[in-house]
Motif scaffolding. Structure first.
Motif, PDB file in Angstrom:
ATOM      1  N   PHE A 106     -32.192  83.907 134.907  1.00 36.71           N
ATOM      2  CA  PHE A 106     -32.201  84.962 134.052  1.00 36.71           C
ATOM      3  C   PHE A 106     -30.000  85.200 134.029  1.00 36.71           C
ATOM      4  CE2 PHE A 106     -31.719  86.958 137.921  1.00 36.71           C
ATOM      5  CZ  PHE A 106     -30.038  87.790 138.553  1.00 36.71           C
ATOM      6  N   THR A 107     -30.114  86.045 132.701  1.00 38.86           N
ATOM      7  CA  THR A 107     -29.275  86.371 132.494  1.00 38.86           C
ATOM      8  C   THR A 107     -29.048  88.050 131.885  1.00 38.86           C
ATOM      9  OG1 THR A 107     -28.312  84.345 131.207  1.00 38.86           O
ATOM     10  CG2 THR A 107     -26.851  85.596 130.587  1.00 38.86           C
ATOM     11  N   LEU A 108     -28.022  88.499 132.921  1.00 41.58           N
ATOM     12  CA  LEU A 108     -27.767  89.585 131.800  1.00 41.58           C
ATOM     13  C   LEU A 108     -26.340  89.880 131.813  1.00 41.58           C
ATOM     14  CD1 LEU A 108     -28.855  91.658 135.604  1.00 41.58           C
ATOM     15  CD2 LEU A 108     -29.899  91.978 133.758  1.00 41.58           C
ATOM     16  N   ARG A 109     -26.269  90.500 130.705  1.00 44.08           N
ATOM     17  CA  ARG A 109     -25.133  90.316 129.939  1.00 44.08           C
ATOM     18  C   ARG A 109     -24.914  92.739 129.426  1.00 44.08           C
ATOM     19  NH1 ARG A 109     -22.613  86.418 125.915  1.00 44.08           N
ATOM     20  NH2 ARG A 109     -24.696  85.412 126.459  1.00 44.08           N
ATOM     21  N   SER A 110     -23.424  92.634 129.517  1.00 45.44           N
ATOM     22  CA  SER A 110     -23.077  94.110 128.447  1.00 45.44           C
ATOM     23  C   SER A 110     -22.162  93.997 127.705  1.00 45.44           C
ATOM     24  CB  SER A 110     -22.528  94.569 129.250  1.00 45.44           C
ATOM     25  OG  SER A 110     -20.982  95.883 128.627  1.00 45.44           O
ATOM     26  N   VAL A 111     -22.213  93.853 126.509  1.00 46.64           N
ATOM     27  CA  VAL A 111     -21.319  93.247 124.985  1.00 46.64           C
ATOM     28  C   VAL A 111     -20.112  93.829 125.420  1.00 46.64           C
ATOM     29  CG1 VAL A 111     -23.624  93.385 123.439  1.00 46.64           C
ATOM     30  CG2 VAL A 111     -22.157  95.581 124.270  1.00 46.64           C
ATOM     31  N   GLY A 112     -19.751  94.736 126.198  1.00 41.45           N
ATOM     32  CA  GLY A 112     -18.130  95.089 126.024  1.00 41.45           C
ATOM     33  C   GLY A 112     -17.681  95.541 125.546  1.00 41.45           C
ATOM     34  N   PRO A 113     -16.512  95.800 125.810  1.00 41.94           N
ATOM     35  CA  PRO A 113     -15.698  96.947 124.299  1.00 41.94           C
ATOM     36  C   PRO A 113     -15.571  96.633 123.118  1.00 41.94           C
ATOM     37  CG  PRO A 113     -14.011  95.954 126.116  1.00 41.94           C
ATOM     38  CD  PRO A 113     -15.072  95.492 126.094  1.00 41.94           C
ATOM     39  N   ASP A 114     -15.827  95.315 122.647  1.00 40.80           N
ATOM     40  CA  ASP A 114     -15.590  95.821 121.687  1.00 40.80           C
ATOM     41  C   ASP A 114     -17.504  95.810 120.732  1.00 40.80           C
ATOM     42  OD1 ASP A 114     -17.627  93.438 121.953  1.00 40.80           O
ATOM     43  OD2 ASP A 114     -16.279  91.553 120.327  1.00 40.80           O
ATOM     44  N   GLY A 115     -18.828  95.700 121.597  1.00 37.69           N
ATOM     45  CA  GLY A 115     -20.135  96.376 120.974  1.00 37.69           C
ATOM     46  C   GLY A 115     -20.615  95.462 120.451  1.00 37.69           C
ATOM     47  N   LYS A 116     -20.116  94.199 120.882  1.00 45.23           N
ATOM     48  CA  LYS A 116     -20.764  92.920 119.864  1.00 45.23           C
ATOM     49  C   LYS A 116     -20.810  91.164 120.638  1.00 45.23           C
ATOM     50  CE  LYS A 116     -17.582  93.381 115.956  1.00 45.23           C
ATOM     51  NZ  LYS A 116     -16.486  93.038 115.271  1.00 45.23           N
ATOM     52  N   SER A 117     -22.403  90.745 120.691  1.00 42.77           N
ATOM     53  CA  SER A 117     -22.668  89.690 121.524  1.00 42.77           C
ATOM     54  C   SER A 117     -22.001  89.156 121.445  1.00 42.77           C
ATOM     55  CB  SER A 117     -24.126  89.993 121.634  1.00 42.77           C
ATOM     56  OG  SER A 117     -24.590  89.223 122.367  1.00 42.77           O
TER      57      SER A 117
END
Length: 201
Positions: free
Chosen positions: A177-188
Motif C-alpha cells: 500500500f501507499t499512504l499519502r498526505s498532499v502536504g502544505p500546497d494541497g497538490k498531489s
C-alpha cells in the motif's frame, strides 16, 4: 533598494475553531482547561504571546482533540510591495518583539507535517494488524473505504483528513500500500507530499 512603506495596525483577531490536539501523555481532551488552552494558543507555532492577549470563549471536546474558540489580541505589521499591494509581514508577539510571518508559517507547517506523519503511521499500523488477520492488505484506491474497513476494530480514531484539511490518499493491493498526505500546497505528487509506503509495493 526603495524604502518600504510600513503600516502598523492593531486589531483583535477572532480565531474561530482553533483545534488543539492533545497528545496521549497529556490531559484527555475532556479535561482541557481554559488555562491550558490559553497557554497552548499563546505558544502556537513557536511564538510567545502575552497570556492576557488570549481570551478563551468556548471549549468542546471531540474524541482525542478539543475545539477551542478563542479571541486573540495582537498587532500586525503590513508592508507595501513593489506592485503597491499590502501584505502582512510580521506579527507582534510581545511588547517590543516582532516575528516574521513567513518564518511562523514554516514552523506551523513543520508541526502539521509531524502530525500528518504520525497519523499516517497510525493508519499503517492498523493496516498491518488487518493483514495479520486477513492475510492481505485492503485492495482499494479510496481512503474512505480504507477507514471503513479499519475502524473501529483496528483503528480507534477515525482519520480522514490531514492537518491542512485535505483527505488522505490511499492506494492498496493485496501485497502492499501507499499512504499519502498532499502536504502544505494541497497538490498531489509535489515535493512537499508526505508518503508512507508499506508491504511489497
Amino acid at each position: 533598494m526603495s524604502k518600504r512603506t510600513t503600516l502598523i495596525i492593531s486589531l483583535v483577531a477572532l480565531l474561530a475553531l482553533v483545534t488543539i490536539f492533545v497528545a496521549s501523555r497529556t490531559l484527555a481532551a475532556g479535561d482541557l482547561t481554559p488555562k491550558e488552552a490559553r497557554r497552548l494558543i499563546a505558544r502556537m507555532a513557536g511564538i510567545q504571546l502575552p497570556s492576557d492577549a488570549v481570551r478563551i470563549k468556548e471549549i468542546s471536546s471531540l474524541g482525542n482533540s478539543a475545539t477551542v474558540t478563542a479571541q486573540v489580541e495582537t498587532a500586525f505589521r503590513f508592508v507595501k510591495g513593489d506592485k503597491d499591494q499590502w501584505r502582512v509581514a510580521e506579527i507582534r508577539t510581545g511588547d517590543r518583539r516582532w516575528e516574521d510571518l513567513d518564518t511562523l508559517m514554516r514552523a506551523l507547517n513543520a508541526e502539521k507535517t509531524a502530525r500528518a506523519r504520525a497519523e499516517l503511521e497510525s493508519i499503517a499500523t492498523a493496516l498491518e494488524s488487518y493483514r495479520r488477520e486477513h492475510g492481505s492488505y485492503i485492495e482499494s484506491k479510496s481512503e474512505a473505504t480504507l477507514i471503513d474497513h479499519l475502524s473501529p476494530r483496528y483503528l480507534a480514531r477515525i482519520i480522514r483528513v490531514d492537518p491542512w484539511h485535505q483527505p488522505y490518499e490511499y492506494e492498496g493491493t493485496r501485497d502492499g500500500f501507499t499512504l499519502r498526505s498532499v502536504g502544505p500546497d494541497g497538490k498531489s505528487n509535489t515535493a512537499d507530499d508526505i508518503i508512507l509506503p508499506g508491504g511489497s509495493r
